[in-house]
Design a protein around this motif. Structure first.
Motif, PDB file in Angstrom:
ATOM      1  N   MET A   1       0.845  -1.203   0.000  1.00 27.96           N
ATOM      2  CA  MET A   1       0.000   0.000   0.000  1.00 27.96           C
ATOM      3  C   MET A   1       0.879   1.252   0.000  1.00 27.96           C
ATOM      4  O   MET A   1       1.873   1.310   0.720  1.00 27.96           O
ATOM      5  CB  MET A   1      -0.894   0.027   1.250  1.00 27.96           C
ATOM      6  N   PRO A   2       0.518   2.242  -0.810  1.00 30.08           N
ATOM      7  CA  PRO A   2       1.296   3.485  -0.806  1.00 30.08           C
ATOM      8  C   PRO A   2       1.077   4.234   0.512  1.00 30.08           C
ATOM      9  O   PRO A   2      -0.031   4.233   1.046  1.00 30.08           O
ATOM     10  CB  PRO A   2       0.697   4.269  -1.971  1.00 30.08           C
ATOM     11  N   THR A   3       2.128   4.821   1.013  1.00 29.40           N
ATOM     12  CA  THR A   3       1.992   5.647   2.208  1.00 29.40           C
ATOM     13  C   THR A   3       2.167   7.107   1.804  1.00 29.40           C
ATOM     14  O   THR A   3       3.117   7.447   1.110  1.00 29.40           O
ATOM     15  CB  THR A   3       3.056   5.281   3.255  1.00 29.40           C
ATOM     16  N   HIS A   4       1.223   7.934   2.218  1.00 29.18           N
ATOM     17  CA  HIS A   4       1.313   9.358   1.931  1.00 29.18           C
ATOM     18  C   HIS A   4       1.409  10.108   3.250  1.00 29.18           C
ATOM     19  O   HIS A   4       0.574   9.934   4.136  1.00 29.18           O
ATOM     20  CB  HIS A   4       0.081   9.827   1.153  1.00 29.18           C
ATOM     21  N   ASN A   5       2.449  10.930   3.354  1.00 30.24           N
ATOM     22  CA  ASN A   5       2.604  11.752   4.546  1.00 30.24           C
ATOM     23  C   ASN A   5       1.828  13.044   4.387  1.00 30.24           C
ATOM     24  O   ASN A   5       1.699  13.579   3.282  1.00 30.24           O
ATOM     25  CB  ASN A   5       4.085  12.069   4.777  1.00 30.24           C
ATOM     26  N   ALA A   6       1.339  13.552   5.520  1.00 33.60           N
ATOM     27  CA  ALA A   6       0.540  14.768   5.490  1.00 33.60           C
ATOM     28  C   ALA A   6       0.856  15.614   6.714  1.00 33.60           C
ATOM     29  O   ALA A   6       1.264  15.098   7.757  1.00 33.60           O
ATOM     30  CB  ALA A   6      -0.944  14.419   5.457  1.00 33.60           C
ATOM     31  N   THR A   7       0.659  16.907   6.561  1.00 31.86           N
ATOM     32  CA  THR A   7       0.908  17.827   7.659  1.00 31.86           C
ATOM     33  C   THR A   7      -0.015  19.033   7.548  1.00 31.86           C
ATOM     34  O   THR A   7      -0.473  19.372   6.449  1.00 31.86           O
ATOM     35  CB  THR A   7       2.387  18.289   7.653  1.00 31.86           C
ATOM     36  N   CYS A   8      -0.296  19.665   8.673  1.00 32.46           N
ATOM     37  CA  CYS A   8      -0.991  20.945   8.646  1.00 32.46           C
ATOM     38  C   CYS A   8       0.020  22.024   8.231  1.00 32.46           C
ATOM     39  O   CYS A   8       1.188  21.734   7.962  1.00 32.46           O
ATOM     40  CB  CYS A   8      -1.608  21.242  10.011  1.00 32.46           C
ATOM     41  N   HIS A   9      -0.402  23.261   8.202  1.00 32.18           N
ATOM     42  CA  HIS A   9       0.495  24.325   7.730  1.00 32.18           C
ATOM     43  C   HIS A   9       1.696  24.525   8.643  1.00 32.18           C
ATOM     44  O   HIS A   9       2.829  24.666   8.182  1.00 32.18           O
ATOM     45  CB  HIS A   9      -0.285  25.643   7.600  1.00 32.18           C
ATOM     46  N   CYS A  10       1.473  24.506   9.949  1.00 34.46           N
ATOM     47  CA  CYS A  10       2.572  24.804  10.879  1.00 34.46           C
ATOM     48  C   CYS A  10       3.404  23.569  11.214  1.00 34.46           C
ATOM     49  O   CYS A  10       4.463  23.682  11.821  1.00 34.46           O
ATOM     50  CB  CYS A  10       2.032  25.447  12.156  1.00 34.46           C
ATOM     51  N   GLY A  11       2.922  22.400  10.833  1.00 38.44           N
ATOM     52  CA  GLY A  11       3.680  21.175  11.058  1.00 38.44           C
ATOM     53  C   GLY A  11       3.443  20.520  12.404  1.00 38.44           C
ATOM     54  O   GLY A  11       4.057  19.486  12.706  1.00 38.44           O
ATOM     55  N   THR A  12       2.551  21.091  13.204  1.00 34.59           N
ATOM     56  CA  THR A  12       2.266  20.493  14.510  1.00 34.59           C
ATOM     57  C   THR A  12       1.553  19.153  14.350  1.00 34.59           C
ATOM     58  O   THR A  12       1.898  18.172  15.007  1.00 34.59           O
ATOM     59  CB  THR A  12       1.401  21.451  15.358  1.00 34.59           C
ATOM     60  N   VAL A  13       0.556  19.150  13.468  1.00 41.29           N
ATOM     61  CA  VAL A  13      -0.207  17.923  13.233  1.00 41.29           C
ATOM     62  C   VAL A  13       0.374  17.216  12.014  1.00 41.29           C
ATOM     63  O   VAL A  13       0.495  17.797  10.936  1.00 41.29           O
ATOM     64  CB  VAL A  13      -1.709  18.224  12.987  1.00 41.29           C
ATOM     65  N   ARG A  14       0.751  15.953  12.223  1.00 43.41           N
ATOM     66  CA  ARG A  14       1.267  15.142  11.119  1.00 43.41           C
ATOM     67  C   ARG A  14       0.522  13.816  11.111  1.00 43.41           C
ATOM     68  O   ARG A  14       0.226  13.257  12.163  1.00 43.41           O
ATOM     69  CB  ARG A  14       2.773  14.901  11.283  1.00 43.41           C
ATOM     70  N   PHE A  15       0.230  13.354   9.915  1.00 44.46           N
ATOM     71  CA  PHE A  15      -0.462  12.073   9.814  1.00 44.46           C
ATOM     72  C   PHE A  15      -0.085  11.389   8.517  1.00 44.46           C
ATOM     73  O   PHE A  15       0.544  11.987   7.639  1.00 44.46           O
ATOM     74  CB  PHE A  15      -1.983  12.246   9.950  1.00 44.46           C
ATOM     75  N   GLN A  16      -0.443  10.109   8.427  1.00 46.36           N
ATOM     76  CA  GLN A  16      -0.165   9.307   7.242  1.00 46.36           C
ATOM     77  C   GLN A  16      -1.442   8.630   6.791  1.00 46.36           C
ATOM     78  O   GLN A  16      -2.268   8.246   7.621  1.00 46.36           O
ATOM     79  CB  GLN A  16       0.856   8.208   7.563  1.00 46.36           C
ATOM     80  N   ILE A  17      -1.575   8.481   5.481  1.00 52.85           N
ATOM     81  CA  ILE A  17      -2.648   7.638   4.969  1.00 52.85           C
ATOM     82  C   ILE A  17      -2.028   6.564   4.079  1.00 52.85           C
ATOM     83  O   ILE A  17      -0.987   6.779   3.459  1.00 52.85           O
ATOM     84  CB  ILE A  17      -3.734   8.436   4.215  1.00 52.85           C
ATOM     85  N   THR A  18      -2.679   5.414   4.063  1.00 58.83           N
ATOM     86  CA  THR A  18      -2.145   4.278   3.301  1.00 58.83           C
ATOM     87  C   THR A  18      -3.200   3.758   2.336  1.00 58.83           C
ATOM     88  O   THR A  18      -3.404   2.560   2.212  1.00 58.83           O
ATOM     89  CB  THR A  18      -1.707   3.146   4.241  1.00 58.83           C
ATOM     90  N   SER A  19      -3.887   4.671   1.664  1.00 55.87           N
ATOM     91  CA  SER A  19      -4.915   4.265   0.712  1.00 55.87           C
ATOM     92  C   SER A  19      -4.504   4.655  -0.691  1.00 55.87           C
ATOM     93  O   SER A  19      -3.835   5.663  -0.870  1.00 55.87           O
ATOM     94  CB  SER A  19      -6.232   4.976   1.024  1.00 55.87           C
ATOM     95  N   PRO A  20      -4.941   3.886  -1.678  1.00 51.83           N
ATOM     96  CA  PRO A  20      -4.771   4.354  -3.054  1.00 51.83           C
ATOM     97  C   PRO A  20      -5.628   5.604  -3.265  1.00 51.83           C
ATOM     98  O   PRO A  20      -6.730   5.702  -2.720  1.00 51.83           O
ATOM     99  CB  PRO A  20      -5.278   3.182  -3.897  1.00 51.83           C
ATOM    100  N   LEU A  21      -5.106   6.556  -4.013  1.00 52.92           N
ATOM    101  CA  LEU A  21      -5.833   7.803  -4.243  1.00 52.92           C
ATOM    102  C   LEU A  21      -6.586   7.683  -5.565  1.00 52.92           C
ATOM    103  O   LEU A  21      -6.062   7.978  -6.628  1.00 52.92           O
ATOM    104  CB  LEU A  21      -4.852   8.978  -4.281  1.00 52.92           C
ATOM    105  N   THR A  22      -7.828   7.207  -5.491  1.00 50.24           N
ATOM    106  CA  THR A  22      -8.561   6.935  -6.723  1.00 50.24           C
ATOM    107  C   THR A  22      -9.436   8.107  -7.151  1.00 50.24           C
ATOM    108  O   THR A  22      -9.744   8.236  -8.334  1.00 50.24           O
ATOM    109  CB  THR A  22      -9.444   5.686  -6.560  1.00 50.24           C
ATOM    110  N   GLU A  23      -9.824   8.948  -6.202  1.00 52.52           N
ATOM    111  CA  GLU A  23     -10.756  10.025  -6.535  1.00 52.52           C
ATOM    112  C   GLU A  23     -10.641  11.139  -5.510  1.00 52.52           C
ATOM    113  O   GLU A  23     -10.536  10.879  -4.321  1.00 52.52           O
ATOM    114  CB  GLU A  23     -12.188   9.472  -6.517  1.00 52.52           C
TER     115      GLU A  23
END
Ligand SMILES: [Zn+2]
Length: 128
Positions: A1-23
């Motif tokens: 599964m692809p892992t996509h990293n994500a963050t808010c603007h200031c970088g305080t909140v960080r998270f990952q999603i592991t889903s295919p991005l179909t839509e």
């Protein structure tokens, strides 16, 4: 599964999603219209908050079923627990670090007629 990293603007909140991005989707409910986010739907189990969970603030309105999370430091909407699909999150595509906004087809979903409590309330969302 692809892992996509994500963050808010200031970088305080960080998270990952592991889903295919179909839509990707937009929504025309009163909240989504204002925040203007492009979103991707991911199963609950595919989203992991890796930092800043304590900085998340919850906004609820109307029927208070959906849970809209945003960073209390920078105010950026990061993801929400969906009312129409409570076992899924809607994620702010713009928070995904390495994902282009045109990486998946964009579909406009219809949220304007989701019930607003109490006037004209529908028991169920009629769906996208
Ligand atoms: Zn932030």
């Amino acid at each position: 599964m692809p892992t996509h990293n994500a963050t808010c603007h200031c970088g305080t909140v960080r998270f990952q999603i592991t889903s295919p991005l179909t839509e990707f989707t937009t929504c025309d409910c009163s909240l989504c219209k204002m925040r203007g986010a492009v979103m991707v739907k991911v199963p609950e189990a595919d989203l992991t908050v890796t930092a800043g969970e304590a900085a998340l603030t919850l906004y609820q309105w109307n029927m208070r079923i959906a849970k809209h999370y945003f960073c209390s430091q920078c105010g950026i909407y990061v993801f929400h627990n969906k009312r129409a699909a409570p076992d899924h999150y809607g994620v702010n595509v713009r928070c995904l670090t390495d994902v282009a906004i045109d990486a998946a087809p964009l579909r406009a979903t219809e949220g304007e007629n989701m019930s607003v409590n109490p006037v004209g309330a529908q028991a169920h969302w009629l769906g996208p």
